[in-house]
Design a protein around this motif. Structure first.
Motif: not given
Length: 136
Positions: A29-35, A53-56, A75-78, A99-104
């Protein structure tokens, strides 16, 4: 790019990256793989195509720093689009969101929030490092 998008959806990956003939699937999840790729194996990102899937904004910055050439996002944020528009990276997407919202679903994604006011890619990278180091 169509084959990467198909793989993204059929395998339930978080992102799929192709560089030359090599295609890799990622599931964190998140940016871990790209990082991790950017910090450990940056040559794989140089010139790559990514379906995600999601790019912030944070993920977009890592992709720019890594030299990615083509990006697709479900899905991509502005903020991410604005950052990518200055980079020359070819971008396509299904939907753009403010914007990208958090998991909750209770507010902004922590990295979207942490990077929204930052000016440079280097500042964004430092914010990503700080965030990820606090997660371990």
């Amino acid at each position: 790019m169509e084959a990467l998008v198909e793989l993204l959806h059929s395998k339930g990956c978080s992102c799929v990256i192709r560089n030359g003939e090599v295609v890799r699937e990622y599931y964190q999840r998140g940016v871990k793989d790209i990082y991790t790729l950017y910090t450990v194996e940056p040559e794989f990102l140089r010139g790559a195509s990514i379906a995600d899937k999601v790019i912030g904004r944070a993920a977009a910055a890592l992709m720019i720093l890594g030299g990615v050439k083509k990006i697709y996002a479900d899905t991509i944020s502005l903020l991410a689009l604005e950052t990518l528009s200055k980079s020359g990276v070819e971008v396509s997407y299904s939907q753009a969101v403010p914007h990208i919202i958090n998991r909750t679903k209770s507010g902004l994604c922590p990295l979207e929030s942490a990077t929204k006011e930052l000016e440079s890619l280097e500042q964004i990278f430092a914010a990503i490092e700080k965030f990820l180091s606090s997660q371990t």
